[in-house]
Design an enzyme around this catalytic site. Sequence first.
Site, PDB file in Angstrom:
ATOM      1  N   ASP A  93      69.845  38.829  29.746  1.00 58.93           N
ATOM      2  CA  ASP A  93      68.843  38.302  28.573  1.00 58.93           C
ATOM      3  C   ASP A  93      67.522  38.128  29.163  1.00 58.93           C
ATOM      4  O   ASP A  93      67.310  37.460  29.984  1.00 58.93           O
ATOM      5  CB  ASP A  93      69.205  37.042  27.885  1.00 58.93           C
ATOM      6  CG  ASP A  93      68.500  36.560  26.839  1.00 58.93           C
ATOM      7  OD1 ASP A  93      67.650  37.453  26.302  1.00 58.93           O
ATOM      8  OD2 ASP A  93      68.767  35.687  26.085  1.00 58.93           O
ATOM      9  N   ALA A  94      66.687  39.483  29.222  1.00 58.93           N
ATOM     10  CA  ALA A  94      65.362  39.631  29.734  1.00 58.93           C
ATOM     11  C   ALA A  94      64.258  39.603  28.596  1.00 58.93           C
ATOM     12  O   ALA A  94      63.152  39.556  29.135  1.00 58.93           O
ATOM     13  CB  ALA A  94      65.595  40.737  30.617  1.00 58.93           C
ATOM     14  N   LYS A  95      64.662  40.012  27.447  1.00 58.65           N
ATOM     15  CA  LYS A  95      63.814  40.334  26.357  1.00 58.65           C
ATOM     16  C   LYS A  95      62.499  41.123  26.828  1.00 58.65           C
ATOM     17  O   LYS A  95      61.417  40.765  26.436  1.00 58.65           O
ATOM     18  CB  LYS A  95      63.476  39.107  25.727  1.00 58.65           C
ATOM     19  CG  LYS A  95      64.481  38.352  25.013  1.00 58.65           C
ATOM     20  CD  LYS A  95      64.056  36.808  24.582  1.00 58.65           C
ATOM     21  CE  LYS A  95      65.220  36.136  24.065  1.00 58.65           C
ATOM     22  NZ  LYS A  95      66.079  35.538  25.117  1.00 58.65           N
ATOM     23  N   ARG A  96      62.901  42.294  27.641  1.00 64.44           N
ATOM     24  CA  ARG A  96      61.824  42.943  28.269  1.00 64.44           C
ATOM     25  C   ARG A  96      61.044  43.555  27.197  1.00 64.44           C
ATOM     26  O   ARG A  96      61.776  44.162  25.872  1.00 64.44           O
ATOM     27  CB  ARG A  96      62.410  43.988  29.200  1.00 64.44           C
ATOM     28  CG  ARG A  96      62.857  43.626  30.295  1.00 64.44           C
ATOM     29  CD  ARG A  96      62.059  42.561  30.918  1.00 64.44           C
ATOM     30  NE  ARG A  96      62.403  42.129  32.381  1.00 64.44           N
ATOM     31  CZ  ARG A  96      62.198  41.166  33.183  1.00 64.44           C
ATOM     32  NH1 ARG A  96      61.249  40.336  32.685  1.00 64.44           N
ATOM     33  NH2 ARG A  96      62.560  41.002  34.783  1.00 64.44           N
TER      34      ARG A  96
END
Length: 274
Positions: A93-96
């Site tokens: 979960d990095a929401k890049r």
Amino acid sequence: MHFMTALEAAWHQRNSLLCVGLDPDPAKFPAHLQGRPDAILEFCKAVVDATADLVCCFKPQIAYFAAQRAEDQLEALIEHIHLAHPDTPVILDAKRGDIGSTAEQYAIEAFERFKADAITVNPYMGRDSVDPYLAYPEKGVILLCRTSNQGGSDLQFLDVDTPRGRMKLYEHVARTVAEDWNASGNCGLVVGATFPGEIARVRELTGDMPLLVPGIGAQGGDIVATMAAGRTAKGAGLMINSSRAVLYAGRDEDFAEAARKVALDTRDAINAHR
Ligand SMILES: O=c1ccn([C@@H]2O[C@H](COP(=O)(O)O)[C@@H](O)[C@H]2O)c(=O)[nH]1
């Protein structure tokens, strides 16, 4: 193995739609782990080993590791999951979200450095910012659609004019991903359990596309409403995430057993509505 193949197998063979989120906050660790340089890894490994047979995937949130200068422990944790629980996919979960050249580096970080099976990505910068992740067809690319926070409505719930007509921005994201970006069948969407009406709408727009659903547990989302809105005809299609409610169920040396009990109860509460 393809992320979607592994996920599908975990849903059915392990009989679980539960995703345990790994958001390690050292301030909440039991006393015996406090101050240890490897505390984050040991805490997460204990929870992973206690719950792996109950989940369809794990979701480490990179911010909790990076904030503690513990990316090495994240790397070791994902390696541990792959070795000890090889059929359990890991979503980073990095929401890049960034321009293509930078996104290429984020994709290398997620898939080659951390060896995640999937990543969360912010679609707001458009198709060329997502292409570097889609270039890994075996990996899952899970795009933010209708997030679980109240402020998600500020933009995602606006009415917008699109080439397909007037609709909410989150509906446009769902349709764009399902109809235009999913050529390799490796896309999913994030839709919060706090908005079951929108889960139902996204399910309607995207067929059986896997949905990562955070927001049960600490955020108060409703499992029954989530299941009614989002499960597919096969009783799957969802990765229902719980992080804090599982991780911090106990604060003593038996924290992993306490985490297992909450994970078991949550999995069973979900399965009661499959
Ligand atoms: O819309 C979103 C997208 C991601 N998250 C992430 O999920 C977990 C939720 O943690 P809980 O402790 O179960 O509330 C966390 O890592 C968020 O960054 C989300 O909550 N909502």
